[in-house]
Design a protein around this motif. Structure first.
Motif, PDB file in Angstrom:
ATOM      1  N   ALA A 114       1.253  -7.808   6.614  1.00 29.34           N
ATOM      2  CA  ALA A 114       1.622  -8.671   5.486  1.00 29.34           C
ATOM      3  C   ALA A 114       2.695  -8.003   4.634  1.00 29.34           C
ATOM      4  O   ALA A 114       2.843  -6.778   4.613  1.00 29.34           O
ATOM      5  N   ASP A 115       3.430  -8.826   3.924  1.00 26.73           N
ATOM      6  CA  ASP A 115       4.423  -8.349   2.974  1.00 26.73           C
ATOM      7  C   ASP A 115       3.732  -7.419   1.976  1.00 26.73           C
ATOM      8  O   ASP A 115       2.801  -7.829   1.285  1.00 26.73           O
ATOM      9  N   PRO A 116       4.151  -6.149   1.863  1.00 32.71           N
ATOM     10  CA  PRO A 116       3.489  -5.240   0.931  1.00 32.71           C
ATOM     11  C   PRO A 116       3.600  -5.686  -0.516  1.00 32.71           C
ATOM     12  O   PRO A 116       2.719  -5.370  -1.329  1.00 32.71           O
ATOM     13  N   ALA A 117       4.646  -6.413  -0.869  1.00 35.33           N
ATOM     14  CA  ALA A 117       4.758  -6.917  -2.236  1.00 35.33           C
ATOM     15  C   ALA A 117       3.614  -7.876  -2.543  1.00 35.33           C
ATOM     16  O   ALA A 117       3.000  -7.815  -3.616  1.00 35.33           O
ATOM     17  N   HIS A 118       3.316  -8.749  -1.604  1.00 37.87           N
ATOM     18  CA  HIS A 118       2.194  -9.667  -1.785  1.00 37.87           C
ATOM     19  C   HIS A 118       0.880  -8.901  -1.819  1.00 37.87           C
ATOM     20  O   HIS A 118       0.009  -9.172  -2.659  1.00 37.87           O
ATOM     21  N   ALA A 119       0.719  -7.932  -0.937  1.00 41.22           N
ATOM     22  CA  ALA A 119      -0.524  -7.162  -0.878  1.00 41.22           C
ATOM     23  C   ALA A 119      -0.763  -6.405  -2.186  1.00 41.22           C
ATOM     24  O   ALA A 119      -1.890  -6.332  -2.685  1.00 41.22           O
ATOM     25  N   LEU A 120       0.287  -5.850  -2.763  1.00 41.50           N
ATOM     26  CA  LEU A 120       0.152  -5.120  -4.022  1.00 41.50           C
ATOM     27  C   LEU A 120      -0.206  -6.057  -5.168  1.00 41.50           C
ATOM     28  O   LEU A 120      -0.944  -5.683  -6.075  1.00 41.50           O
TER      29      LEU A 120
END
Length: 233
Positions: free
Chosen positions: A165-171
């Motif tokens: 997954a997009d790490p920006a979304h995960a964060l």
């Protein structure tokens, strides 16, 4: 994250920007964290966190200038987190300094061992390892009214994301989970940390360390100027 590292990876610049925003966020919300800690602890948490992140800013400036980062590749995405870990482990006092140092160190190790560029899977591994290390050292569990109440939900939220997954979304997902965990400490009676010495006096006050964990993950997206800016969804 402001660097927009792509949908599946974190770059050195993205992590530098994340920690720089966290440093600015900490300085902005220090009065709020201090006010909470004066009610629930010994009142020095906000000042210690500012001192730590000011040191991290200097370490990041040195890293950007090519001053090196110990035995690590200073251009890797793990290098800024390793620099932050060394500042908190070596120079920051109070109970929380070494604990945040452990979190930064585990994140650095996970990103450093991941395929280049590391992404959500590495963030999940590093956060889980950081939570486990802090629990071993502090002997705290969820419900003890400590930073663990925010960090464990954040780790679980990251683990629930797809590894690619997009790490920006995960964060962002981690920030929401950490904020909810921090708010859940409001009516708890502290069983670990300085607040445990105040008995019921700390009831009605969210744990400042837990809120700081939420601020860390939320700062991956933007500098926050108030605790009221923490994401709820």
């Amino acid at each position: 994250m402001s660097d927009q590292p792509g949908p599946k990876g974190l770059t050195h610049t993205a992590v530098m920007d994340w920690l720089t925003r966290f440093a600015a966020t900490v300085r902005s919300v220090e009065p709020e964290l201090t006010a909470l800690d004066q009610k629930a602890g010994d009142g020095d948490f906000g000042a210690n966190l500012v001192t730590g992140m000011d040191g991290v800013r200097r370490a990041l400036d040195a890293l950007a200038a090519g001053a090196g980062n110990g035995g690590r590749d200073g251009s890797g995405p793990d290098a800024p987190l390793d620099a932050a870990a060394r500042v908190f482990l070596d120079d920051v006092g109070g109970t929380s300094g070494p604990l945040f140092g452990l979190l930064f160190q585990e994140l650095a190790d996970a990103l450093g061992m991941a395929a280049d560029p590391p992404g959500t899977a590495a963030l999940a591994l590093g956060t889980a390892a950081g939570a486990a290390a802090i629990q071993r050292v502090g002997e705290a569990e969820v419900g003890d009214k400590t930073m663990v109440d925010a960090l464990v939900p954040a780790a679980r939220a990251l683990a629930s994301c797809e590894p690619t997954a997009d790490p920006a979304h995960a964060l962002h997902v981690a920030a929401v989970a950490a904020h909810r965990g921090a708010r859940s400490t409001t009516d708890l009676r502290a069983r670990r940390g300085r607040a445990s010495y105040t008995g019921d006096h700390a009831r009605g006050v969210p744990d400042p360390g837990a809120l700081a964990v939420a601020l860390l993950f939320a700062s991956a997206h933007a500098e926050l100027t108030s605790l009221n800016r923490l994401p709820m969804s």
